[in-house]
Design an enzyme around this catalytic site. Structure first.
Site, PDB file in Angstrom:
ATOM      1  N   TYR A  33      -8.479 -13.891   7.615  1.00 54.76           N
ATOM      2  CA  TYR A  33      -7.174 -13.515   7.075  1.00 54.76           C
ATOM      3  C   TYR A  33      -6.068 -14.260   7.823  1.00 54.76           C
ATOM      4  O   TYR A  33      -5.179 -14.852   7.214  1.00 54.76           O
ATOM      5  CB  TYR A  33      -7.004 -11.994   7.221  1.00 54.76           C
ATOM      6  CG  TYR A  33      -5.684 -11.435   6.751  1.00 54.76           C
ATOM      7  CD1 TYR A  33      -5.486 -11.133   5.409  1.00 54.76           C
ATOM      8  CD2 TYR A  33      -4.650 -11.198   7.648  1.00 54.76           C
ATOM      9  CE1 TYR A  33      -4.288 -10.597   4.968  1.00 54.76           C
ATOM     10  CE2 TYR A  33      -3.441 -10.673   7.221  1.00 54.76           C
ATOM     11  CZ  TYR A  33      -3.261 -10.371   5.886  1.00 54.76           C
ATOM     12  OH  TYR A  33      -2.075  -9.857   5.457  1.00 54.76           O
TER      13      TYR A  33
ATOM     14  N   ASP B  93       0.829  -1.207   0.000  1.00 56.31           N
ATOM     15  CA  ASP B  93       0.000   0.000   0.000  1.00 56.31           C
ATOM     16  C   ASP B  93       0.861   1.253   0.000  1.00 56.31           C
ATOM     17  O   ASP B  93       0.638   2.191  -0.769  1.00 56.31           O
ATOM     18  CB  ASP B  93      -0.908   0.038   1.243  1.00 56.31           C
ATOM     19  CG  ASP B  93      -1.841  -1.143   1.303  1.00 56.31           C
ATOM     20  OD1 ASP B  93      -1.868  -1.927   0.324  1.00 56.31           O
ATOM     21  OD2 ASP B  93      -2.537  -1.295   2.323  1.00 56.31           O
TER      22      ASP B  93
END
Ligand code: ADP
Ligand code: MG
Length: 375
Positions: free
Chosen positions: A217, A168
């Site tokens: 996750y 990111d």
């Protein structure tokens, strides 16, 4: 034409007394999902949606107000002590200052405002855009894109407590207009691979919140570690499909499918980079489709809504390919679309999906944008 957003206004006409103006974009990952946690490859693009900070330099305080969250008031961080808010959006700024101080970087005080076109919490990494924008605003020395991304990642990991990879932040600091950013998550090397000039990116939020995502996750990460252990490698980066086939019958039925996703996804990232490098748009749609299929069937992180949203995109003329993007269990899809009719495509995809799902999606169109900069 729609009116310029607060962030666009800030960029175009910052307050007259401001002498610092920075922008840092959000990102969408074109392909390479759950590969970063296995030391593989990802292929994000920076978006035209960006976070802008404008302010006056001087003094020993970072003072910022977010036009997007006006109720949270002015955030104030003492650069000498690092003291600042530990909750609200200000904790991101505190975390960035903390890491910069820890590294002994030269800092300057700022009194200013920020605004963003990156939707908050939609999976386009408004958090990384915020960190990078704040870092660029307070830094009083140049820092290269990789180092800048790493310190912002550290701020998010340690200061905010969100375990995320480097993608990111590096997509935000290191991208170039017109290109996707191929990132090798083990070597931390990058390559700018050009997108075909006629193609842009459409991101649509399925309007399904990602409640399940953190436990699922962690479970996926653990299954990948198990698969690597079964295959006798430190990380799935080093495993091959041949080795997986050899061990297939002795492995857990779920774990081996998780591994198959990661191995085939890494190959798809490299295939897409190769196609883009050679200016060949033909394989792009099939690669995106195969990625979605693998995430849905082998990795099991899609949802009925994400599947519907991909279907809505694929049924719309002007869409080259589409898949879920991000960790899944809700969140967004990313599509490659013909740039000339991107707005039309966006409206049609939103309409089809709203009709199929009964939900109220949002969508954003962008070309591959430049990384963060001091304006
Ligand atoms: P994402 O990164 O997917 O957008 P996150 O939950 O990681 O979602 O980050 C969103 C948070 O980042 C917001 O809740 C807010 O605290 C902070 N943030 C991001 N952009 C801004 C902004 N422009 N103004 C204030 N806070 C922001
Ligand atoms: Mg985030």
């Amino acid at each position: 034409m729609t009116d310029p957003s607060p962030a666009q206004q800030l960029l175009a006409s910052p307050p007259p007394d401001s002498d610092v103006l920075v922008r840092a974009p959000g990102r969408a990952n074109l392909i390479g999902e759950y590969t970063d946690v296995n030391e593989g490859w990802v292929l994000p693009v920076a978006l035209e949606l960006a976070t802008v900070v404008a302010g006056r330099a001087g003094g020993g305080l970072l003072r910022l107000r977010s036009l997007d969250l006006p109720d949270e008031g002015t955030v104030e961080i003492d650069l000498a002590t690092g003291r600042g808010p530990s909750s609200g959006w200000g904790r991101y700024a505190t975390a960035v200052v903390e890491v910069l101080r820890d590294q002994g970087r030269a800092l300057r005080g700022i009194d200013g405002v920020l605004a963003s076109d990156v939707p908050l919490g939609a999976g386009l990494s408004s958090s990384a855009a915020l960190e990078v924008a704040v870092a660029l605003a307070v830094l009083d020395e140049p820092v290269d894109p990789l180092a800048l991304a790493q310190l912002c990642q550290r701020a998010e990991n340690e200061g905010v407590g969100v375990q995320s990879g480097l993608m990111d932040q590096l997509a935000s600091t290191g991208s170039q207009a017109g290109a996707a950013l191929l990132l090798d998550c083990r070597e931390l090397t990058t390559e700018h691979v050009p997108l075909p000039p006629g193609l842009g990116v459409l991101v649509v939020d399925s309007a399904v919140s990602r409640d399940l995502s953190s436990s699922a996750y962690n479970e996926r990460r653990q299954q990948c570690e198990q698969a690597a252990a079964d295959l006798g490698v430190g990380s799935l980066r080093d495993a091959t499909l041949d080795a997986l086939e050899d061990r297939w019958s002795s492995m857990d039925e779920v774990v081996r499918r998780r591994a198959r996703h990661v191995l085939t996804e890494n190959a798809r990232v490299l295939d897409m980079a190769r196609a883009l490098r050679s200016g060949d748009a033909a394989p792009l749609g099939a690669l995106l489709a195969a990625s979605h299929e693998s995430l849905a069937r082998d990795f099991e992180v899609s949802t009925p809504e994400l599947d519907q949203l991909v279907e809505a995109a694929l049924a719309t003329p002007g869409v080259v390919g589409s898949r879920m993007t991000g960790a899944g269990f809700g969140g967004c899809t990313v599509s490659l679309v013909e740039v000339d009719r991107a707005q039309e495509v966006r409206e049609e995809v939103l309409r089809r999906y709203a009709q199929a799902s009964g939900r109220a999606p949002r969508g954003w169109v962008s070309t591959a944008a430049d990384g963060a900069s001091v304006v």
